[in-house]
Design an enzyme around this catalytic site. Structure first.
Site, mmCIF file in Angstrom:
data_model
loop_
_atom_site.group_PDB
_atom_site.id
_atom_site.type_symbol
_atom_site.label_atom_id
_atom_site.label_comp_id
_atom_site.label_asym_id
_atom_site.label_seq_id
_atom_site.Cartn_x
_atom_site.Cartn_y
_atom_site.Cartn_z
ATOM 1 N N ASP A 145 0.869 -1.173 0.000
ATOM 2 C CA ASP A 145 0.000 0.000 0.000
ATOM 3 C C ASP A 145 0.911 1.228 0.000
ATOM 4 O O ASP A 145 2.131 1.138 0.165
ATOM 5 C CB ASP A 145 -0.965 -0.007 1.193
ATOM 6 C CG ASP A 145 -2.171 0.895 0.920
ATOM 7 O OD1 ASP A 145 -2.092 1.727 0.000
ATOM 8 O OD2 ASP A 145 -3.178 0.781 1.614
HETATM 9 C C1 BGC Z 1 -4.974 3.270 0.122
HETATM 10 C C2 BGC Z 1 -5.141 2.233 -0.966
HETATM 11 C C3 BGC Z 1 -4.938 2.858 -2.313
HETATM 12 C C4 BGC Z 1 -3.559 3.486 -2.348
HETATM 13 C C5 BGC Z 1 -3.174 4.066 -3.690
HETATM 14 C C6 BGC Z 1 -3.702 4.090 -0.050
HETATM 15 O O1 BGC Z 1 -3.694 5.197 0.789
HETATM 16 O O2 BGC Z 1 -4.948 2.623 1.374
HETATM 17 O O3 BGC Z 1 -6.395 1.632 -0.859
HETATM 18 O O4 BGC Z 1 -5.085 1.890 -3.312
HETATM 19 O O5 BGC Z 1 -3.518 4.518 -1.371
HETATM 20 O O6 BGC Z 1 -3.816 5.245 -3.933
#
Ligand code: BGC
Length: 754
Positions: free
Chosen positions: A275
């Site tokens: 993530d």
């Molecule tokens: C979120 C994810 C997301 C990623 C990319 C993160 O802050 O937890 O769900 O896919 O950002 O934007």
């Protein structure tokens, strides 16, 4: 694509062996567009605005791009990249197209409650089509974290609290996005699906985002893991790690989770991405001393792509050169990334799907129709006293409340959504009645009293949550009340601002803004029927205000076509059929709450409700306000003639269960018939109810249909703490119902093992 299947791998291996160490490392790095050119921008989340990439690292070697969704930007970046890249390895474009690109579908928490999994699959296909046309190759969807704590803002992205529901949702949406497993994977306009967040991110302590997750391995395997497994069985090609720790180890560096369970046990050979900035966050977690250590731990845990940190970019080379990490480990990751690029056909066409004229396609009627049908099927009729709904076209309507003519109905993860396409409730209502029958006044703001803690005194922070025009929100409730005097019926469109939900929006109070509640109470004094239309991304606390409504329709965040879908329901052109995918508690003290808890040794029941030493609360009923699976209809459904083919189940003999559903009304409508089980005694205690099957049945006015369920040994089996499937002889109760609390027919069967 490289020509023959057998040759493809050889070609990729050849390509891999021709890459320098730096080029291989580049493939494992994902950056936002601003790293590729000054004049481009992308959505950024997390604390990693400045990531300190080393001078040595070359952007032209990067493997993938985060959250670029504009087709012309995609084209520019890919062209520039290919011009500079020595081996012409195309960039992968990955983005958060979570539940719609330009046309937004209802939030996943709503979608799952439709229990129309074919339709959900279609929504996945449409979402993929719009993304494909924009040149996107991978979507970070679906989110499959089981959620039981509505204080957590991200419950809106999840299919809900129930294992069966999350599994079904996972299968359908992944197939919709990617294509069916063998036949049409990535064909036509399908793209790759990245499931998230591995694992158990939906269970943060106290509902606070990014917080610790700790649960027994039994609970993890029984309840939290199956949804991800279902998606992997549908062949989801990527997995994203979670921000949280699990048993004290951050998921991103968790070898047990990523290697033992994901790679070995579940045989996942796709791409594992972190993530946003999660590798670096292992330092704050207290698991890594610095970025080098964090990179080492992530690589050992089989992480292929580092999203938006410089941990891999700056450190993998030194770790490999010093012999601390093997180059083979890196090669395995790069091979997985190259295979994904190849399977998507990027070597053949790096501009796969990209259509600079694609804007016109957003108006595609098929996408809108799916969005409308899904919105219609996922709205939940919570209450409908004295048949207040549907409305009659001769009634004069006062549409009051901040959502009456609002386009803010897309929910938090819909940054790409085309706001201009949104149909508001007012516009939807005007498709049914003429303008002189409708009067509208918002009466109050979406936000009135939002108690930010002192640490958030910064106006920029407040703006982030409340929006730029926060100061313009003062509305005149007297005007609204005056206007409502002349109406026959009041439709009160109320709820949470979408910025109060989603990532980083945990709350301790789930009450709606005070001004909205005050306005509602004032409207009540007019003694006119009030129909509530509730917009929210989470179950909110309605206990104190529910009595003010004669009817209450939960719209969730219904997406682009919401206004039309809701108006069709209000006017009876369509009949509500959605069910709750998440329990509505009476108060925050009941949280976490879900229907499938264990019975305890001292369960509350009709015989002991006056006793003291019982598992319950003394200051609140223990039951929820609205249980899981709840959802009313305008049809009067009678369940009758429950039938079971045998009272004995064995491994080689299944049982057929059936029930007649009689629609005693003049409406055509759908009912979601639910089958729950309870294993009365097992080596590891099982929940007092578990949903195991659902059947959405369409019934014409006064029609009767038989709904059949097949119960086999697989349906009653359970998972033990080693992940093995167990089947024990003994009694199982089967319940057929309209919700987890509204059971209409019940049987007890005996499972015999031979
Ligand atoms: C979120 C994810 C997301 C990623 C990319 C993160 O802050 O937890 O769900 O896919 O950002 O934007």
């Amino acid at each position: 694509m490289f020509k023959e299947i057998s040759d493809e791998k050889k070609e990729l291996k050849r390509l891999l062996s021709s890459l320098s160490l730096e080029e291989k490392i580049g493939q494992t790095v994902q950056l936002t567009s601003n790293f590729f050119s000054e004049d481009l921008h992308a959505v950024k989340t997390g604390p990693a605005a400045e990531i300190h990439l080393s001078e040595e690292f070359q952007i032209s070697q990067v493997g993938s791009v985060l959250n670029v969704t504009d087709p012309s930007e995609v084209k520019k970046i890919q062209e520039r990249h290919l011009a500079k890249s020595r081996h012409k390895i195309p960039l992968l474009f990955m983005a958060d197209i979570v539940y719609g690109n330009k046309i937004i579908f209802p939030i996943p928490l709503a979608q799952s409650g439709s229990y129309d999994f074919n339709l959900i699959k279609l929504a996945g296909k449409e979402l993929a089509k719009e993304s494909y046309n924009a040149g996107i190759h991978v979507t970070f969807s679906p989110m499959l974290d089981i959620v039981r704590d509505p204080r957590w803002g991200r419950v809106m992205e999840s299919p809900g609290e129930d294992v069966y529901t999350v599994e079904q949702y996972a299968r359908s949406i992944v197939q919709g996005i990617q294509g069916d497993k063998d036949s049409d994977m990535f064909s036509d306009s399908h793209i790759a699906s990245c499931i998230k967040h591995f694992a158990a991110y939906g269970a943060p302590d106290s509902g606070k985002d990014y917080n610790t997750v700790d649960m027994s391995e039994l609970r993890f395997r029984r309840e939290y893991l199956p949804g991800y497994i279902a998606a992997l069985e549908a062949n989801a090609r990527l997995v994203m790690t979670a921000f949280n720790t699990l048993e004290g180890i951050p998921c991103t560096g968790n070898e047990w989770l990523n290697k033992e369970i994901l790679r070995e046990e579940l045989e996942f050979d796709g791409v594992l991405i972190t993530d946003h900035s999660a590798i670096e966050e292992m330092i704050a977690h207290g698991y890594a001393v610095d970025k080098r250590d964090a990179a080492f731990k992530a690589a050992k845990a089989s992480i292929d792509i580092d999203m938006m940190t410089s941990s891999y970019a700056n450190n993998l080379k030194d770790l490999i050169n010093k012999g601390q990490l093997s180059e083979e480990l890196l090669d395995e990751s790069v091979m997985r990334i190259l295979e994904l690029k190849n399977d998507l056909g990027l070597f053949e066409n790096p501009f796969r799907g990209l259509d600079l004229e694609s804007t016109g396609k957003y108006l595609d009627e098929s996408t809108k129709n799916v969005a409308k049908e899904l919105a219609s099927k996922s709205c939940v009729l919570l209450k409908n006293d004295k048949h207040t709904l549907p409305l009659n076209k001769s009634q004069k309507i006062a549409l009051v409340g901040p959502f009456g003519d609002s386009k803010l109905t897309l929910g938090f993860w819909a940054f790409t959504g085309d706001k201009d396409q949104v149909i508001t409730l007012k516009e939807g209502v005007l498709q049914h009645i003429s303008a002189d029958m409708l009067h509208i006044h918002s009466g109050t703001a979406m936000f009135s009293e939002f108690n930010f803690p002192d640490e958030f005194s910064d106006p920029a922070f407040r703006e982030l949550f409340l929006g730029k025009d926060v100061n313009n929100y003062q509305k005149d409730s007297h005007e609204a009340i005056k206007m409502a005097h002349g109406a026959d019926v009041i439709v009160f469109a109320f709820g949470e601002n979408f910025l109060e939900t989603g990532e980083g929006a945990s709350k301790t109070s789930l009450m709606l803004p005070k001004d909205q509640i005050c306005l509602l109470k004032e409207l009540r004094k007019l003694k006119k029927p009030i129909i509530g239309v509730l917009y929210t991304g989470r179950p909110v606390i309605l206990t104190e205000i529910e009595e003010n409504f004669d009817a209450l329709l939960l719209a969730w965040y219904p997406g682009t076509m919401g206004g039309q879908a809701i108006a069709d329901l209000l006017y009876g052109e369509k009949v509500p059929s959605g069910k709750l995918s998440m329990t509505f508690p009476r108060n925050e003290g009941q949280i976490p709450i879900h229907y499938s808890q264990l019975n305890t040794g001292r369960p509350l029941n009709a015989d002991n409700c006056n006793g003291r030493f019982i598992s319950r609360y003394i200051d609140s009923p223990s039951s929820p306000l609205y249980p899981f699976g709840h959802g009313l209809s305008y049809c009067d459904f009678v369940y009758k003639n429950g039938y079971i083919s045998s009272m004995q189940l064995s491994p080689d003999k299944e049982i057929v269960l059936s029930i007649d559903i009689q629609n005693n009304s003049d409406f055509d409508g759908d009912e979601v018939v639910q089958l729950y089980i309870r294993d009365l005694a097992a080596d590891i205690v099982r929940p007092k109810k578990e949903l195991v099957s659902t059947e959405r049945v369409s019934l014409r006015a006064n029609e009767c249909k038989t709904v059949t369920f097949v119960v086999n040994s697989e349906l009653i089996s359970y998972i033990d703490k080693k992940g093995n499937t167990q089947l024990e002889p003994g009694l199982i109760e089967l319940y057929i119902g309209r919700s987890s609390e509204d059971i209409r027919s019940q049987f007890t069967i005996d499972y015999v093992s031979s």
